[in-house]
Design an enzyme around this catalytic site. Structure first.
Site, PDB file in Angstrom:
ATOM      1  CD  GLU A  70      18.565 -21.251 101.554  1.00  0.00           C
ATOM      2  OE1 GLU A  70      18.674 -21.148 100.457  1.00  0.00           O
ATOM      3  OE2 GLU A  70      18.817 -22.261 102.084  1.00  0.00           O
ATOM      4  CD  GLU A 120       7.441 -25.787  89.975  1.00  0.00           C
ATOM      5  OE1 GLU A 120       6.793 -24.971  88.929  1.00  0.00           O
ATOM      6  OE2 GLU A 120       8.381 -25.490  90.530  1.00  0.00           O
TER       7      GLU A 120
END
Length: 382
Positions: free
Chosen positions: A245, A370
């Site tokens: 992915e 993050e």
């Protein structure tokens, strides 16, 4: 023979496939993409046409109806789809790229025939449902439950931000069947029309032609036969898909960065300002060089990491770092392309305008900026 990209990882066969994919994009997508964006979804018939062109099956196993080729073909395909300048197109047309792999990897022969083959043939649409209103990438703590009741599971809960969630015929849904944490998660295929399953459409800043939904499960009865893999072993099936992915997301970024660069370069050569082409200004040439520098860095690292995966390596930290670097680079590249276009780039219909609007979703989807940095740090022992 090396590819025209002068990379040792691409062969003449990859170039041949690139031309095949480019013809499909130019004939079946480019003339219609603006209408699909306005309509807010892709036509279902596009999936059939994509299957007929050998697009949907790339990098899937043959026993699921796929074309089992190396992952560089997937990068080529993503780059060519990006030429249409629509992130929603790739997200929606290729949703099966994240929804169907668990079926192909851990599903039974019967499940592959029911839930994978029709999708790769363009007859059905598949979506992946993991994210919940109360949590995104925190898969181990998902709340949607599935209680065993005879030969069914009774599912309760909700999912959100689900790409192709409104149109999907099959939804690969992560549910809690056991104890808290990652060891209590299973995967179920929920079929459209199942009683107790409803969905509502979400409106978005970008990806207009990709329908996005919130899903609701209210005592939704799903056959045990629709469970993919063993009970409480769904977390590993989900994790198996993350590397591919991320490769796909980075290839997506690379394709759009290249489009922004190409469009800006062509415009700078054509646009006349103060009696000379815009590109004759040093500041514009420097912008273009900076854009190209980032593109080539992303391309080189993506190729190496993809090759490492073909060698059965698991470069998790490097993929996370590249996902973070490439997505923030695309924000810069798209912004600079818009600056070169000036007012013309702010008008609807320009590829750079649409890509500029859609850059932020790529720093969020598939693991936020993050999270990517923190995961990379933990992989490296920080």
């Amino acid at each position: 023979m090396l590819s025209k990209r002068s990379s040792p990882f691409y062969t003449e066969d990859h170039d041949t496939f690139r031309q095949q994919a480019r013809r499909f994009v130019e004939k079946e997508i480019v003339p219609h993409i603006d209408a699909w964006e306005a309509a807010g979804e892709l036509p279902r018939e596009l999936h059939r046409k994509a299957a007929d062109a050998g697009v949907l099956q790339v990098c899937f196993p043959e026993d699921c109806g796929g074309i089992d080729v190396d992952p560089f073909y997937g990068i080529v395909l993503t780059e060519e789809l990006a030429r249409a300048g629509s992130g929603g197109l790739i997200a929606s047309l290729m949703t099966h790229g994240i929804a169907t792999p668990p079926v192909c990897k851990v599903g039974t022969k019967e499940q592959k025939a029911r839930f994978a083959a029709p999708v790769l043939a363009g007859e059905k649409i598949a979506a992946l449902a993991i994210t919940e209103p109360g949590g995104g990438s925190d898969v181990a703590n998902l709340k949607t439950t599935a209680r065993r009741d005879g030969d069914h599971y009774v599912v309760n809960g909700s999912k959100t931000f689900i790409t192709s969630g409104m149109r999907a015929d099959f939804l690969t849904v992560a549910v809690r069947t056991g104890e808290p944490g990652l060891n209590g998660i299973s995967l179920l295929v929920v079929e459209a029309g199942t009683p107790g399953f409803t969905r509502s459409k979400l409106e978005k800043m970008g990806w207009w032609c990709s329908d996005t939904a919130t899903l609701y499960f209210d005592d939704c009865r799903v056959p045990v036969a629709n469970r993919i893999g063993p009970e409480n072993a769904g977390f590993m099936a989900i994790m198996m898909n993350f590397n591919s992915e991320r490769i796909g997301l980075i290839a997506n970024v690379l394709g759009f960065a290249q489009v922004c660069y190409d469009e800006a370069l062509a415009y700078a050569r054509e646009r006349q300002t103060f009696g000379k082409p815009l590109i004759r200004n040093q500041v514009i040439r420097h912008k273009l060089v900076d854009m190209r520098t980032r593109i080539e860095a992303i391309r080189a690292q993506l190729d190496v990491l993809t090759w490492r995966i073909t060698q059965n390596q698991m470069p998790v930290a490097e993929l996370c770092m590249l996902k973070a670097f490439s997505t923030t680079s695309l924000e810069t590249i798209a912004s600079e392309a818009m600056q070169i276009f000036g007012g013309a780039g702010y008008l609807r219909g320009a590829k750079v305008e649409r890509i500029y609007r859609e850059t932020k979703v790529l720093t969020i989807g598939g693991g936020s900026l993050e999270i990517m940095k923190d995961l990379a740090a933990r992989q490296m022992g920080y």
